[in-house]
Enzyme design. Sequence first.
Site, mmCIF file in Angstrom:
data_model
loop_
_atom_site.group_PDB
_atom_site.id
_atom_site.type_symbol
_atom_site.label_atom_id
_atom_site.label_comp_id
_atom_site.label_asym_id
_atom_site.label_seq_id
_atom_site.Cartn_x
_atom_site.Cartn_y
_atom_site.Cartn_z
ATOM 1 N N ASP A 166 0.891 -1.164 0.000
ATOM 2 C CA ASP A 166 0.000 0.000 0.000
ATOM 3 C C ASP A 166 0.926 1.210 0.000
ATOM 4 O OD1 ASP A 166 -2.030 -1.814 0.366
ATOM 5 O OD2 ASP A 166 -2.857 -0.870 2.160
ATOM 6 N N HIS B 211 4.478 -7.557 -0.045
ATOM 7 C CA HIS B 211 4.074 -8.794 -0.725
ATOM 8 C C HIS B 211 4.803 -8.894 -2.060
ATOM 9 C CE1 HIS B 211 0.481 -9.511 1.966
ATOM 10 N NE2 HIS B 211 0.823 -8.255 2.273
ATOM 11 N N SER C 121 8.300 3.464 4.761
ATOM 12 C CA SER C 121 9.512 3.475 3.954
ATOM 13 C C SER C 121 9.193 3.478 2.470
ATOM 14 C CB SER C 121 10.389 2.282 4.318
ATOM 15 O OG SER C 121 11.663 2.436 3.748
#
Length: 260
Positions: free
Chosen positions: A86, A142, A226
């Site tokens: 995200d 992911h 990050s």
Amino acid sequence: MLKLFYRLFIELTNHSLSSKLIALFTKSRLSALLIPSYAKIYCINQSEMEKNLKQYKTLQQLFIRKLKQGIRPIDKAENSVISPVDAVIEDVGTITKTKEITVKGKTYSVQEMLGSNQAAEKYLNGLFIILYLSPSHYHRIHSPISGVITNQWSLGKKSYPVNRLGLKYGKAPLSKNYRLITEVNVNGKHTAIVKVGAMFVNSIELTHKDEYLTKGEEMAYFSFGSTVVLLFEKDAFELDPAIKVPMDIKVGERIGYLKQ
């Protein structure tokens, strides 16, 4: 003056001692006092979280929260590449013949980012994508593709901020911060998944230990917001025409296609 002030500030907050102190605080029960205000200030979507807000006992537990099962559907097209996080897509572009990328008007060496000329060579004239995670985002990473992990290594020590100010005024955070690189082979072409720490030394934790990655599978998490940099070999990847810069995106949403 602004440049000097900002660099001084991030120097003071990113030495190993201050980083360790901040990390210790976020892992302490005392930090739980800040959870309600943190969730409010950063507009965290509590309806997506695996647990109720009161079940998180430290700020770090909230940072690395998991989401409800199925809340991030994975694009099912066989050759699609999905967003691994995200994030906000901050930049997209071509890796030059001199092994460089330009982000927010600042030039970064891919050779320095990956740690060697040999590692950078294969990405000449390929595409790069910069995905920035703010403190409000879900922090788990992911896999954007399915493939075999051919190499994995870490580089760097300090972790300067990688938000818009950090990219503009920091000391090349994308190529100097602590970073963990995973290289994946799909049909003979490589993709580098560069996970860049934003604060704390060694703020990236691996959760995937196998040699094969499946698209959408969790592979790591950040202990703080990050950036992820994706590097693709030339003629290996085609960007989805719907992708714009800047643009919000979520795990599982399509960012492009692997070329056959």
